[in-house]
Design an enzyme around this catalytic site. Sequence first.
Site, short mmCIF file in Angstrom:
data_model
loop_
_atom_site.label_atom_id
_atom_site.label_comp_id
_atom_site.label_asym_id
_atom_site.label_seq_id
_atom_site.Cartn_x
_atom_site.Cartn_y
_atom_site.Cartn_z
NE ARG A 109 -1.31 -1.72 3.86
CZ ARG A 109 -1.17 -2.19 4.99
NH1 ARG A 109 -2.06 -1.90 5.31
NH2 ARG A 109 -0.42 -2.37 5.76
CE LYS A 126 -2.24 -5.67 -6.60
NZ LYS A 126 -1.00 -4.88 -6.55
CG LEU A 170 -16.41 -2.36 6.17
CD1 LEU A 170 -17.11 -3.49 7.14
CD2 LEU A 170 -17.75 -2.11 4.54
CB CYS A 192 -3.90 0.33 -7.37
SG CYS A 192 -1.66 0.74 -7.54
C1 UGA Z 1 -3.64 -0.53 -2.96
C2 UGA Z 1 -4.37 -2.32 -1.99
O1 UGA Z 1 -4.80 -2.08 -1.30
C3 UGA Z 1 -3.47 -2.63 -2.27
O2 UGA Z 1 -2.82 -3.93 -1.75
C4 UGA Z 1 -2.14 -3.30 -3.55
O3 UGA Z 1 -1.35 -3.34 -3.40
C5 UGA Z 1 -2.50 -1.52 -4.62
O4 UGA Z 1 -3.91 -0.78 -3.81
C6 UGA Z 1 -1.34 -1.49 -5.96
O5 UGA Z 1 -2.26 -2.45 -6.23
O6 UGA Z 1 -0.55 -1.66 -5.88
P1 UGA Z 1 -2.93 1.40 -2.35
O7 UGA Z 1 -3.41 2.35 -3.83
O8 UGA Z 1 -2.06 2.31 -1.77
O9 UGA Z 1 -3.02 0.28 -2.34
O10 UGA Z 1 -4.55 2.86 -1.76
P2 UGA Z 1 -5.59 2.42 -0.41
O11 UGA Z 1 -4.69 1.82 0.95
O12 UGA Z 1 -5.83 0.39 -1.24
O13 UGA Z 1 -6.81 3.03 -0.55
C7 UGA Z 1 -7.41 2.99 -1.90
C8 UGA Z 1 -7.95 4.58 -1.83
O14 UGA Z 1 -9.55 3.24 -1.05
C9 UGA Z 1 -7.76 5.34 -1.26
O15 UGA Z 1 -8.38 6.33 -1.97
C10 UGA Z 1 -8.88 5.37 -0.22
O16 UGA Z 1 -9.24 6.55 0.74
C11 UGA Z 1 -10.01 4.43 -0.33
N1 UGA Z 1 -10.75 4.20 1.54
C12 UGA Z 1 -9.78 3.30 1.79
C13 UGA Z 1 -12.28 4.45 1.09
O17 UGA Z 1 -12.42 5.31 0.54
N2 UGA Z 1 -12.49 3.75 2.29
C14 UGA Z 1 -12.02 2.77 3.13
O18 UGA Z 1 -12.85 2.24 3.93
C15 UGA Z 1 -10.59 2.46 2.79
#
Ligand code: UGA
Length: 442
Positions: free
Chosen positions: A154, A211, A257, A267
């Site tokens: 992440r 993935k 959630l 991603c």
């Molecule tokens: C994501 C995955 O979580 C990683 O496991 C994966 O390796 C990575 O993509 C990738 O494919 O390289 P990342 O893009 O860093 O990681 O971001 P996340 O932490 O997953 O968050 C994604 C989005 O979801 C953010 O915009 C965040 O604000 C949003 N989010 C997250 C929500 O709106 N609600 C939540 O409860 C959690």
Amino acid sequence: MRVSVIGCGYLGAVHAASLAQLGHTVTGVDVDSEKIAHLGAADPPFYEPGFADLLRSSLASGRLRFSTDYADAASCDVHFICVGTPQADGSRAADLAFIRASVAALIRVLEGQTRRTVVVGKSTVPVGTARSIAADLALTSPNTVLVWNPEFLREGLAVKDTLEPDRIVYGLEDGERGQFGARTLDQIYSQALGRNTPKIETDYETAELVKVSANSFLALKISFINAVSRVCDATGASVTDLSSALGLDERIGPKFLRAGLGFGGGCLPKDLRAFSVRAAQLGAAGLAELLDQVDRINLDQRDHIVELTAAAAGPDLAGQRIAVLGVAFKPGTDDLRDSPALAVAAKLAQRGAVIAVYDPAAGPNLPAAIPNLPLTVAATPADAVKGATAVLVLTEWPEFSNLDPTELGPLVARPIVIDGRNTLDPALWRQSGWEYHGVGVR
Ligand code: UGA
């Protein structure tokens, strides 16, 4: 081991520095000479907590170097492919141009080598890609073994996730060659495996699908709770309390959630879309429809926040000064790729609003990301909110939950706050005279 890491973005650069830290001798290769110059000078080209220190110590160890020349990777035993697979222009599918170019360049280096080498795919790709790369490698470099080893790091936690992965997946070809690839990777990841990190050995297709399924499932959870938040809005229920109660069911779990503005980044959105396209190609229409709906719900959250702003601040946004606090796609990063916050800022600007943005990390990247949008980048939250008719919190940086509403109140034209990430304390802001609007909360 002697390894190369092809592609030095968030994934590759952190992977390269981490492998050097773990004792391997690493050559990071990228065609972007500016990026390579920065990395070689221990100057990270992006913001990632802990990465600057890791890069510095890995370079100082003498086990890490960077190059724009694939020939510098010729003597390596293992080659990791970490190039990007962005959404293609004018399509929802993945653009595999960087993968194709890196494999072609690698083939030129490996051609004719008599010793066995292992090529490891880490990039996120549509199912079927690994098998076609293996076929290309077999034609010219029969001594090369391909392993597909997806990465789950992440952003914001990339160093920890790389050094301490929660699982390791190998997609292998059948038989002795596949086992050679697996045992070689076991040596690379010996520290993590020594800590009993779960490992799954499977075929190429499953590894590729793990993935995209993981990212799509995370996206699904977020869109589910965002869709439910609309019912909460309509009934006066609290999506925050609901999420807490749902999360206590260990079959569901509390993570991903959090209702709000939805997901973005480099991603989740593009992997979801590429998986939908691939599923449709493969005749899995039900999955494609499900993923498309997840995407639609997510994009709709952005319009919802714009409408919430218009309803609170007055329908005509033209000329209104609006403060946007947080513009990175999530806290802990300066990444603006497919940022929901940036999309909202852009939509408001298109309706004539005058936008001032504050972000603790991504501010300096804004002018390059949106050269044509008339946004002001403020140095502090207080500067951003001056004269605003609405304050929007769009990325949940921890510092925003500590903002003092009584200090900000006298600075704004109207005390209206739209909490797009449900990160503020509604009671505190209301007590201080603010009109508070969250997502699925009263
Ligand atoms: C994501 C995955 O979580 C990683 O496991 C994966 O390796 C990575 O993509 C990738 O494919 O390289 P990342 O893009 O860093 O990681 O971001 P996340 O932490 O997953 O968050 C994604 C989005 O979801 C953010 O915009 C965040 O604000 C949003 N989010 C997250 C929500 O709106 N609600 C939540 O409860 C959690």
